[in-house]
Design an enzyme around this catalytic site. Structure first.
Site, PDB file in Angstrom:
ATOM      1  N   GLY A 162       0.790  -1.229   0.000  1.00 33.65           N
ATOM      2  CA  GLY A 162       0.000   0.000   0.000  1.00 33.65           C
ATOM      3  C   GLY A 162       0.820   1.276   0.000  1.00 33.65           C
ATOM      4  O   GLY A 162       0.269   2.385   0.037  1.00 33.65           O
ATOM      5  N   SER A 219       9.552  -6.881  -1.094  1.00 36.10           N
ATOM      6  CA  SER A 219      10.959  -7.283  -0.884  1.00 36.10           C
ATOM      7  C   SER A 219      11.451  -6.849   0.508  1.00 36.10           C
ATOM      8  O   SER A 219      12.293  -5.960   0.619  1.00 36.10           O
ATOM      9  CB  SER A 219      11.868  -6.767  -1.997  1.00 36.10           C
ATOM     10  OG  SER A 219      11.543  -5.494  -2.463  1.00 36.10           O
ATOM     11  N   LYS A 274       4.103   1.551  -4.455  1.00 30.86           N
ATOM     12  CA  LYS A 274       5.105   0.997  -5.375  1.00 30.86           C
ATOM     13  C   LYS A 274       4.554   0.822  -6.800  1.00 30.86           C
ATOM     14  O   LYS A 274       5.152   1.294  -7.758  1.00 30.86           O
ATOM     15  CB  LYS A 274       5.606  -0.367  -4.867  1.00 30.86           C
ATOM     16  CG  LYS A 274       6.264  -0.335  -3.516  1.00 30.86           C
ATOM     17  CD  LYS A 274       6.710  -1.709  -3.065  1.00 30.86           C
ATOM     18  CE  LYS A 274       5.604  -2.711  -2.884  1.00 30.86           C
ATOM     19  NZ  LYS A 274       4.589  -2.340  -1.878  1.00 30.86           N
TER      20      LYS A 274
END
Length: 199
Positions: free
Chosen positions: A13, A84, A16
């Site tokens: 959220g 990530s 990205k």
């Protein structure tokens, strides 16, 4: 044209995918070859069957990094948008990919919870979803991201302009002469890139 990888990292959220798509549109307009590897799409194809254990998450990020490396070394701009969460795997990708640019989409948990349209953070905070990054699973902030955008304070346009300007300063894309940065901010970015060994 030089290929490179633009790697967006940040909590779910944090913006990205939105920023990745905006940057993609600008780079396409400038005549560059661009491929976006969105984590959700990758998980249904390249990483189908992987779960959300640390090992599976690391495998997913390594796979995305592998594809980004193939694309980048063949002159394509590879854009990855994936949470990530772990530094070590992001650093593996940094070492693997020659022109690697990390964009940290910084956003506090309180803001993410407020803008949480799917209600995932609310469920995670109640314990209804386990191993949720940023709630009961760690997110390790980058120490040396080339670009840091604060999506709780900046507009999408401001963040995009910062990313594009940084790519220009790194000589990865041609300069247009426009900059979102004030003179002091631009000096700060240049110093950051100098400290990271780019300019």
């Amino acid at each position: 044209m030089k290929g490179f990888t633009l790697w967006f990292t940040g909590l779910s959220g944090s913006g990205k995918t939105t920023l990745a798509r905006e940057v993609e549109a600008i780079l396409l307009e400038r005549g560059m070859k661009v491929e976006v590897l969105d984590a959700d799409i990758v998980r249904t194809n390249l990483s189908k069957g992987l779960g959300f254990s640390k090992e599976d998450r690391d495998t997913n990020i390594r796979r995305i990094g592998f594809v980004c490396n193939l694309l980048s070394r063949n002159g394509v701009v590879a854009i990855a948008a994936a949470i990530s969460p772990y530094k070590a795997v992001r650093e593996e990708n940094r070492r693997l990919i020659k022109n690697y640019v990390e964009v940290y989409c910084k956003c506090p948990l309180e803001t993410l919870t407020e803008r949480d349209v799917k209600g995932l953070y609310a469920k995670a905070l109640k314990g209804e979803i386990k191993n949720f990054t940023g709630v009961d699973d760690p997110y390790e902030e980058p120490d040396n991201a080339e670009v840091v955008v604060d999506t709780s304070k900046e507009s999408i346009e401001e963040s995009v302009k910062k990313i594009i300007r940084t790519l220009e300063l790194m000589k990865l894309i041609p300069e247009t002469g426009e900059s979102e940065y004030s003179e002091d901010e631009e000096d700060e970015v240049k110093q950051r890139l100098k400290d990271l060994g780019y300019i």
